[in-house]
Design an enzyme around this catalytic site. Structure first.
Site, PDB file in Angstrom:
ATOM      1  N   LYS A  37       4.542 -17.154  47.569  1.00  0.00           N
ATOM      2  CA  LYS A  37       5.392 -16.403  48.096  1.00  0.00           C
ATOM      3  C   LYS A  37       6.545 -17.092  48.651  1.00  0.00           C
ATOM      4  O   LYS A  37       6.383 -18.044  49.566  1.00  0.00           O
ATOM      5  CB  LYS A  37       4.858 -15.596  49.410  1.00  0.00           C
ATOM      6  CG  LYS A  37       5.963 -14.691  50.186  1.00  0.00           C
ATOM      7  CD  LYS A  37       5.269 -13.811  51.270  1.00  0.00           C
ATOM      8  CE  LYS A  37       4.373 -12.914  50.744  1.00  0.00           C
ATOM      9  NZ  LYS A  37       4.804 -11.826  50.355  1.00  0.00           N
ATOM     10  N   GLY A  91      10.100  -8.466  48.317  1.00  0.00           N
ATOM     11  CA  GLY A  91       9.877  -7.500  49.416  1.00  0.00           C
ATOM     12  C   GLY A  91      10.712  -8.026  50.633  1.00  0.00           C
ATOM     13  O   GLY A  91      11.606  -9.068  50.441  1.00  0.00           O
ATOM     14  N   VAL A 121       7.776 -13.094  45.096  1.00  0.00           N
ATOM     15  CA  VAL A 121       6.444 -13.543  45.033  1.00  0.00           C
ATOM     16  C   VAL A 121       6.355 -13.832  43.511  1.00  0.00           C
ATOM     17  O   VAL A 121       6.516 -13.145  42.600  1.00  0.00           O
ATOM     18  CB  VAL A 121       5.312 -12.408  45.275  1.00  0.00           C
ATOM     19  CG1 VAL A 121       3.815 -13.129  45.109  1.00  0.00           C
ATOM     20  CG2 VAL A 121       5.505 -11.864  46.758  1.00  0.00           C
ATOM     21  N   ILE A 131       6.688 -11.514  39.859  1.00  0.00           N
ATOM     22  CA  ILE A 131       5.710 -10.396  40.206  1.00  0.00           C
ATOM     23  C   ILE A 131       5.958  -9.729  41.198  1.00  0.00           C
ATOM     24  O   ILE A 131       5.538  -8.613  41.195  1.00  0.00           O
ATOM     25  CB  ILE A 131       4.417 -10.979  39.947  1.00  0.00           C
ATOM     26  CG1 ILE A 131       3.932 -11.873  41.322  1.00  0.00           C
ATOM     27  CG2 ILE A 131       4.007 -11.710  38.825  1.00  0.00           C
ATOM     28  CD1 ILE A 131       2.429 -12.267  41.286  1.00  0.00           C
ATOM     29  N   GLY A 132       6.970  -9.969  42.101  1.00  0.00           N
ATOM     30  CA  GLY A 132       6.905  -8.929  43.328  1.00  0.00           C
ATOM     31  C   GLY A 132       8.279  -9.425  44.168  1.00  0.00           C
ATOM     32  O   GLY A 132       8.416 -10.638  44.136  1.00  0.00           O
ATOM     33  N   ASP A 174       1.802  -3.939  59.522  1.00  0.00           N
ATOM     34  CA  ASP A 174       2.437  -3.393  58.176  1.00  0.00           C
ATOM     35  C   ASP A 174       1.438  -3.042  57.103  1.00  0.00           C
ATOM     36  O   ASP A 174       1.490  -3.457  56.090  1.00  0.00           O
ATOM     37  CB  ASP A 174       3.448  -4.136  57.450  1.00  0.00           C
ATOM     38  CG  ASP A 174       4.286  -3.496  56.550  1.00  0.00           C
ATOM     39  OD1 ASP A 174       4.333  -2.019  56.526  1.00  0.00           O
ATOM     40  OD2 ASP A 174       5.003  -4.041  55.817  1.00  0.00           O
ATOM     41  N   GLY A 200      10.252 -11.916  50.914  1.00  0.00           N
ATOM     42  CA  GLY A 200      10.675 -12.861  50.251  1.00  0.00           C
ATOM     43  C   GLY A 200      10.464 -12.280  48.605  1.00  0.00           C
ATOM     44  O   GLY A 200       9.788 -11.374  48.210  1.00  0.00           O
TER      45      GLY A 200
END
Length: 992
Positions: free
Chosen positions: A733, A714, A719, A711-712, A831, A717
């Site tokens: 993650k 970056g 997710v 689902i994601g 961040d 790493g």
């Protein structure tokens, strides 16, 4: 030859040599002076060396070109050679301003507003002896303003606003005899306002607003500033009566004393200022009547007295103000009627009188002679008919009349008012049919006609109102079917039509309203089946269809409504079983669950708990409710179910044996084949470290790491979403591994344990972590609404109304405050950005990836350190450019950017801002230019009080101050946001 003659001769022979030497020195001096005057290029190039021009704005500063053609260089208009000024405002520059610039002999103006310069106030600028204009506003200068400010003897214009300049306001500023413009607003001055300002006899403009002055009074000596035209001291911590000596400022055009604690009555002496155009006294504690002498202010264009304790009538003399454009008297205790003479004022565009105790009728001709934008008289005791000409100017945005006693028809004339965005007339005695054209106004976002006596039907024209977000028609006498055109309202969030006589079927097209959150169609005469398309409304939180004549089954698709928190289908004719898919919903979090008074049958497929109780199923005699005495039919059903379950169990056992055999074969095959880019070794030994009681095992987590569950991804790493055996979800993650050295701990475990120990509502909870020799997995609670960054995209931003945006801002601030002030040692996120703010099913924000930055330092390959990449472009604090470090104040800066993004709907860096501009400078420039909030705020939603929005913008600008020491702490930010939520003026937000 005598001695005298010899002496004379020797003197004669000496003088020519001396003369030659003197002339030689003079010549050399002249050459140096000439060269200095004729070499501005060298001076400017030296000045450029101290600047950091990350955007390449000064690309044309080249010695091969004439400096008068360079960016920001202003030359004499007659000769086009002598350099008279430098204007580098809003160019995204940083670095150091070099004193060398004062070598330009004719330099008269220096403007560097809206950049990132810092350090102490550059007192050396007094060496620019011809300097008349100095603008250092919107930068990061800090520390005290030096007493030597009086050395700037030629200055006529000084602007140091929106900096971190602090300490007492020096008395010596009163020794600038030529000063005409002085702006020190939004700094951090303390101490008293210096009385020596009265010495600035040529001063025409004085801005002192938004400082922390210790004296509660304005110095009476300021009465000597008889040339003053603009005076602003908003939020200066002033109290007591408004000084009457202000009447001596006969040239005054603009007077702002808002956001203070002034008490007593409005002085009649203010009504003797013949040139006054703007009078702003809002948010004080003023009482008594509005003076009838206000009619003397013949030049007045803006009158803002809202949020005080004023009583008595609106004086009829106010209608003598022929230039009046803005009239804000709301949130007082005014009584009597609205003067009918307001209808005769040609320039009126904003009449806001809501939340008073006004009575009587409105003038029939209101709006016939002016171009009204806003007309808000809600929450009064007004009566009579609604005037038909409010929109005749063709620019009306808001007609807000709710909570009054208006009666009669709503004027047909408004069908052509295509600019209208809000019509709110609820809680009156209006009747008749709603004009057909009114349903389809193309820019309408809110149509609220509830609690009136309107009849007729919802017209198919509703499909033309493509920007409609709130359609509220409850408790009228509407009838007929709902038109299928309602499915064209892609932005619709709230459809409330309770308590009418609406008939026919619910159109299946309603499932196309993808942003619907609240649907209330209860207490009508609707028939037919519930459309299955309602189950595809992903954001639906409340559905009330009670008290109709609905038949058929409850759609199985309702099990998809993961955001649902209230469901009422009671008092209908529904049959069949309760869908088993309901068991996938989080019924424990429901506020209301009511299926009573239907004809449902079969077992309830989930346990009773929370809002799901016996009362939820009353008057369904064929329904088998857990824990309740069963009817014979239920007993037979249960017996049949036991037999069926025994057969299914046997079949399932056989299937499991087969699946196990196949799994063993596949696992053997996979031993020689990588199935993931991460080279995840499923058979290796996994260590699991929980941070609380877990309701899952590591096998469930490892089994979810498939591509279809991604689902994601970056820098940290990938997710994955993992569905557990109990049908709940968690997020996993998978951190990138460090080549060749991953198994070394390097403090990784300590960092993870720190993250796991953090417990706060607005911090994403780390449930556990798993590790082996190759991979580290972090398991978090799952956030069904994804990230704020996703929702701020064009297609989804309409989900974020004002209340939700403020909720997200406050929750994020509270989470950061916890990390900074309640964790030992403090945790710096490093961040903060919308993609790292995740939202649960109640839109509560959860800060994600805190601590990931430090962890990556330990596990990423050599040469890749987060300290070299401390955040994301647009969110990185400017001090990183010169200090190469991040602190808690860096998080504050990033939060300020997120707050601006919430308010504007724009990304931090965009081409629309212009060259060298980012969101901070763009917003500051708009405010500085007096463009107003309409050009700043996100146009996709409807905001509330303009003053509230300005307050939030100011908080954001404080957070994004260039210098870290000038930014508030996150604890202070939370305090300011809580103040905004409870402010007596701002509490009206949600209703306007």
């Amino acid at each position: 030859m005598n001695s005298r003659v010899q002496t004379n001769m020797s003197e004669a022979s000496y003088w020519p040599k001396a003369y030659i030497n003197v002339m030689l020195l003079l010549s050399l001096s002249l050459i140096v002076l000439v060269e200095a005057e004729q070499s501005p290029v060298e001076t400017l190039m030296t000045f450029k060396e101290g600047l950091r021009d990350s955007n390449g704005i000064l690309y044309d500063w080249q010695s091969s070109k004439p400096p008068c053609n360079w960016t920001g260089i202003i030359c004499d208009s007659l000769t086009n050679s002598a350099i008279r000024g430098i204007d580098l405002s809003y160019k995204g520059l940083s670095g150091v301003l070099s004193p060398v610039i004062c070598q330009l002999p004719n330099l008269a103006t220096i403007e560097v507003a809206g950049n990132r310069f810092g350090g102490p106030f550059p007192a050396w600028l007094s060496n620019c002896t011809k300097l008349v204009k100095l603008d250092l506003s919107f930068n990061g200068f800090l520390g005290p303003l030096p007493e030597a400010i009086s050395d700037f003897g030629s200055l006529t214009h000084l602007d140091i606003s929106t900096n971190g300049i602090s300490g007492s306001f020096p008395e010596s500023i009163g020794r600038l005899p030529k000063l005409q413009y002085l702006n020190v607003s939004n700094c951090q001055f303390s101490g008293p306002i210096p009385s020596l300002l009265a010495n600035l006899s040529d001063l025409t403009t004085l801005f002192l607003s938004w400082n922390f002055f210790s004296s509660p009074y304005l110095p009476p000596s300021l009465a000597n500033l008889t040339r003053l035209q603009v005076f602003s001291c908003a939020r200066c911590s002033l109290y007591g009566p408004i000084p009457t000596w202000l009447e001596n400022l006969r040239e005054l055009k603009y007077l702002e004393l808002s956001y203070n604690n002034f008490s007593g009555s409005i002085p009649k002496e203010l009504m003797h200022l013949p040139k006054l155009e703007m009078l702003e006294l809002y948010i004080n504690q003023l009482s008594g009547n509005i003076p009838a002498e206000i009619g003397n202010l013949s030049s007045l264009t803006d009158l803002d007295l809202d949020s005080n304790y004023l009583t008595g009538p609106i004086p009829e003399e106010i209608t003598l103000l022929k230039n009046l454009g803005l009239l804000h008297l709301w949130n007082n205790s005014l009584t009597g009627t609205i003067p009918p003479g307001l209808a005769e004022l040609d320039h009126l565009y904003d009449i806001s009188l809501f939340k008073n105790q006004l009575t009587g009728n409105l003038s029939w001709h209101l709006g016939s002679k002016s171009k009204l934008h806003i007309f808000d008289v809600s929450s009064n005791q007004l009566s009579g008919l609604v005037p038909p000409y409010l929109c005749s100017g063709g620019v009306m945005l808001k007609i807000i009349l709710f909570n009054n006693n208006f009666q009669g028809n709503f004027p047909e004339e408004y069908y052509s008012c295509t600019t209208l965005k809000r019509i709110r007339v609820q809680n009156n005695h209006l009747s008749g049919t709603v004009p057909k054209g009114l349903w389809g106004l193309p820019n309408l976002t809110i149509l609220d006609i509830s609690n009136n006596f309107f009849y007729g039907s919802v017209h198919p024209n509703i499909g033309r109102a493509i920007k409609l977000q709130n359609l509220i028609v409850s408790h009228n006498q509407l009838s007929g079917p709902l038109p299928k055109e309602i499915g064209k309202l892609q932005l619709l969030e709230n459809f409330l039509a309770s308590g009418n006589s609406i008939s026919g079927w619910i159109p299946s097209e309603i499932g196309s309203c993808s942003n619907l959150r609240h649907v209330y169609l209860d207490a009508n005469k609707i028939v037919g089946e519930i459309p299955t398309s309602l189950g595809f409304l992903a954001y639906l939180t409340e559905l009330n269809l009670a008290g109709n004549q609905l038949t058929g089954n409850i759609p199985d698709t309702f099990g998809r409504l993961r955001q649902l928190a209230s469901l009422n289908l009671s008092h209908n004719l529904l049959k069949g079983r309760i869908p088993s898919s309901f068991s996938t919903l989080d019924l424990l979090s429901f506020m209301l669950f009511d299926l009573s008074f239907n004809d449902l049958s079969g077992p309830v497929p989930f346990p009773l708990n929370g809002a799901v109780s016996v009362k939820s199923f009353r008057a369904n005699p064929r329904l088998c409710i857990p824990g309740q005495p069963m009817s014979k039919q239920c007993s037979k059903t249960e017996s049949s179910l036991r037999d069926l379950l025994w057969i299914l169990s046997l079949v399932l056992a056989v299937c499991l044996v087969i699946v196990s055999i196949v799994s063993i074969i596949i696992r053997k095959m996979m031993q020689h084949k990588d199935w993931s880019k991460e080279k995840l070794t499923m058979n290796s030994h996994w260590n699991i470290v929980p941070f609380g009681q877990l309701n899952f095992g590591k096998e469930e987590i490892l089994g979810s790491l498939q591509r279809e569950n991604l689902i994601g991804h970056g820098g940290a790493g990938h997710v994955y979403r993992a569905m557990l055996k109990n049908n709940e979800f968690v997020a996993v993650k998978m951190l990138h591994r460090r080549d060749g050295d991953f198994c070394q701990d390097n403090g990784f475990t300590a960092e993870i344990e720190t993250m796991g120990s953090v417990r706060q509502r607005n911090i994403l909870r780390l449930l556990c972590y798993l590790s082996n020799n190759e991979t580290n997995l972090l398991v978090y609670e799952y956030m069904p609404n994804g990230s704020l960054g996703e929702l701020l995209q064009q297609s989804k931003a309409c989900m974020l109304d004002y209340a939700i945006r403020f909720k997200i801002a406050l929750g994020t601030a509270q989470g950061l405050s916890y990390l900074h002030h309640d964790c030992v040692p403090p945790i710096v996120h490093r961040d903060i950005k919308p993609n790292n703010i995740l939202l649960d099913d109640e839109m509560v924000p959860h800060i994600a990836d805190f601590g990931i930055a430090k962890i990556l330092d330990k596990i990423m390959p050599a040469g890749y350190t987060v300290s070299s990449v401390p955040g994301s472009i647009g969110y990185i604090a400017p001090e990183y450019g010169y200090a190469n470090r991040v602190t808690e104040k860096s998080d504050v800066y990033s939060f300020g950017i997120v707050l601006l993004e919430l308010l504007t709907g724009k990304q931090p860096v965009a081409t629309e801002f212009g060259e060298g501009m980012d969101i901070v400078r763009w917003v500051a420039a708009k405010l500085r230019a007096g463009k107003g909030l309409q050009q700043i705020l996100d146009t996709r939603i409807q905001w509330g009080s303009e003053q509230h929005m300005l307050f939030l913008v100011r908080i954001a600008l404080l957070c994004t101050n260039n210098f870290p020491h000038n930014r508030p702490s996150m604890k202070e930010v939370v305090k300011m946001l809580l103040e905004a939520r409870t402010d007596k003026k701002l509490e009206n937000l949600s209703s306007h």
